[in-house]
Design a protein around this motif. Sequence first.
Motif, PDB file in Angstrom:
ATOM      1  N   ARG A   1      36.453  39.617  42.410  1.00 54.71           N
ATOM      2  CA  ARG A   1      37.384  39.082  43.127  1.00 54.71           C
ATOM      3  C   ARG A   1      38.268  37.949  42.871  1.00 54.71           C
ATOM      4  O   ARG A   1      39.338  37.804  43.091  1.00 54.71           O
ATOM      5  CB  ARG A   1      36.773  38.875  44.412  1.00 54.71           C
ATOM      6  N   PRO A   2      37.542  36.930  42.289  1.00 56.71           N
ATOM      7  CA  PRO A   2      38.464  35.878  41.800  1.00 56.71           C
ATOM      8  C   PRO A   2      39.589  35.917  40.855  1.00 56.71           C
ATOM      9  O   PRO A   2      40.527  35.432  40.858  1.00 56.71           O
ATOM     10  CB  PRO A   2      37.534  34.790  41.167  1.00 56.71           C
ATOM     11  N   GLU A   3      39.465  37.006  39.964  1.00 59.61           N
ATOM     12  CA  GLU A   3      40.377  37.632  39.238  1.00 59.61           C
ATOM     13  C   GLU A   3      41.389  38.949  39.742  1.00 59.61           C
ATOM     14  O   GLU A   3      42.530  38.634  39.521  1.00 59.61           O
ATOM     15  CB  GLU A   3      39.835  38.218  37.997  1.00 59.61           C
ATOM     16  N   LEU A   4      40.750  39.592  40.655  1.00 57.77           N
ATOM     17  CA  LEU A   4      41.426  40.619  41.526  1.00 57.77           C
ATOM     18  C   LEU A   4      42.365  39.928  42.162  1.00 57.77           C
ATOM     19  O   LEU A   4      43.829  40.630  42.176  1.00 57.77           O
ATOM     20  CB  LEU A   4      40.387  41.616  42.259  1.00 57.77           C
ATOM     21  N   VAL A   5      42.414  39.011  42.984  1.00 58.28           N
ATOM     22  CA  VAL A   5      43.332  38.495  43.898  1.00 58.28           C
ATOM     23  C   VAL A   5      44.816  38.290  42.997  1.00 58.28           C
ATOM     24  O   VAL A   5      45.908  38.729  43.490  1.00 58.28           O
ATOM     25  CB  VAL A   5      42.965  37.520  44.781  1.00 58.28           C
ATOM     26  N   PRO A   6      44.623  37.287  42.148  1.00 58.06           N
ATOM     27  CA  PRO A   6      45.934  37.140  41.415  1.00 58.06           C
ATOM     28  C   PRO A   6      46.327  38.039  40.686  1.00 58.06           C
ATOM     29  O   PRO A   6      47.998  38.354  40.747  1.00 58.06           O
ATOM     30  CB  PRO A   6      45.431  35.871  40.462  1.00 58.06           C
ATOM     31  N   LEU A   7      45.574  38.860  39.886  1.00 56.18           N
ATOM     32  CA  LEU A   7      46.006  40.001  39.493  1.00 56.18           C
ATOM     33  C   LEU A   7      46.987  40.900  40.338  1.00 56.18           C
ATOM     34  O   LEU A   7      47.904  41.365  40.026  1.00 56.18           O
ATOM     35  CB  LEU A   7      44.875  40.860  38.759  1.00 56.18           C
TER      36      LEU A   7
ATOM     37  N   GLY B   1      48.192  35.570  37.260  1.00 54.49           N
ATOM     38  CA  GLY B   1      48.131  36.834  37.490  1.00 54.49           C
ATOM     39  C   GLY B   1      48.430  37.656  36.246  1.00 54.49           C
ATOM     40  O   GLY B   1      47.863  38.689  35.810  1.00 54.49           O
ATOM     41  N   ALA B   2      49.470  37.411  35.645  1.00 62.38           N
ATOM     42  CA  ALA B   2      49.997  37.969  34.316  1.00 62.38           C
ATOM     43  C   ALA B   2      48.931  37.783  33.341  1.00 62.38           C
ATOM     44  O   ALA B   2      48.653  38.543  32.337  1.00 62.38           O
ATOM     45  CB  ALA B   2      51.284  37.417  33.955  1.00 62.38           C
ATOM     46  N   GLN B   3      48.481  36.699  33.165  1.00 62.55           N
ATOM     47  CA  GLN B   3      47.390  36.321  32.167  1.00 62.55           C
ATOM     48  C   GLN B   3      46.061  37.082  32.290  1.00 62.55           C
ATOM     49  O   GLN B   3      45.525  37.686  31.281  1.00 62.55           O
ATOM     50  CB  GLN B   3      47.013  34.943  32.042  1.00 62.55           C
ATOM     51  N   ILE B   4      45.680  37.342  33.716  1.00 61.56           N
ATOM     52  CA  ILE B   4      44.667  37.997  33.833  1.00 61.56           C
ATOM     53  C   ILE B   4      45.028  39.714  33.385  1.00 61.56           C
ATOM     54  O   ILE B   4      44.139  40.025  32.857  1.00 61.56           O
ATOM     55  CB  ILE B   4      44.103  37.922  35.243  1.00 61.56           C
ATOM     56  N   TYR B   5      46.153  40.188  33.755  1.00 57.41           N
ATOM     57  CA  TYR B   5      46.726  41.558  33.441  1.00 57.41           C
ATOM     58  C   TYR B   5      46.591  41.566  31.958  1.00 57.41           C
ATOM     59  O   TYR B   5      45.924  42.470  31.442  1.00 57.41           O
ATOM     60  CB  TYR B   5      48.002  41.748  34.111  1.00 57.41           C
TER      61      TYR B   5
END
Length: 172
Positions: free
Chosen positions: A98-104, A54-58
């Motif tokens: 959504r696949p990025e939104l959830v861990p973010l 999630g931090a990496q996506i952020y």
Amino acid sequence: MKGLNISKIRQHWRWGVGAVLLMLCALVGSALAAIATPDFSGTVDVLPLNAQLGAQIYLRRCGSCHLAVPPETLPTQAWQVLIQDTNHYGATLEPIPRPELVPLWNYLRTYSRPLPNDAQIPFRVGRSPFFRILHPRVEVPRPVTLDGCAQCHPKATLFNFRELSPQWQDSP
């Protein structure tokens, strides 16, 4: 040249080439992993492995356009709106899939704090009570800008907010 078996030589050669290719792939993969994995040791809260995606996506989504501030600086409710709103401070953004939104969202929700239900949600870091709590003895310039963070946090662009500039290193 009695006993020379061409098929065995070819078989050994194939195994040798396969082993060399496998070793090269492993070396390239580990080098790429070392390059692609950010160092989260400088974050406000040290991140366990399960929060790092999630931090990496952020960092990729938000930090590519402006300084990515720690989630602790804004309330949970602000992050919830910010990551779903495609009108981002005047810029039009693509919706986050959504696949990025959830861990973010899991990352931002875990490392931010909620405001009381009756409080007004601040969408600017300088208006956030949590920003002030994180800077109790700091006379913060007004208006607070994301670029100003690097004055006290010289490695802020690397998402390291623990390292301080020399004038703040020994402050109480």
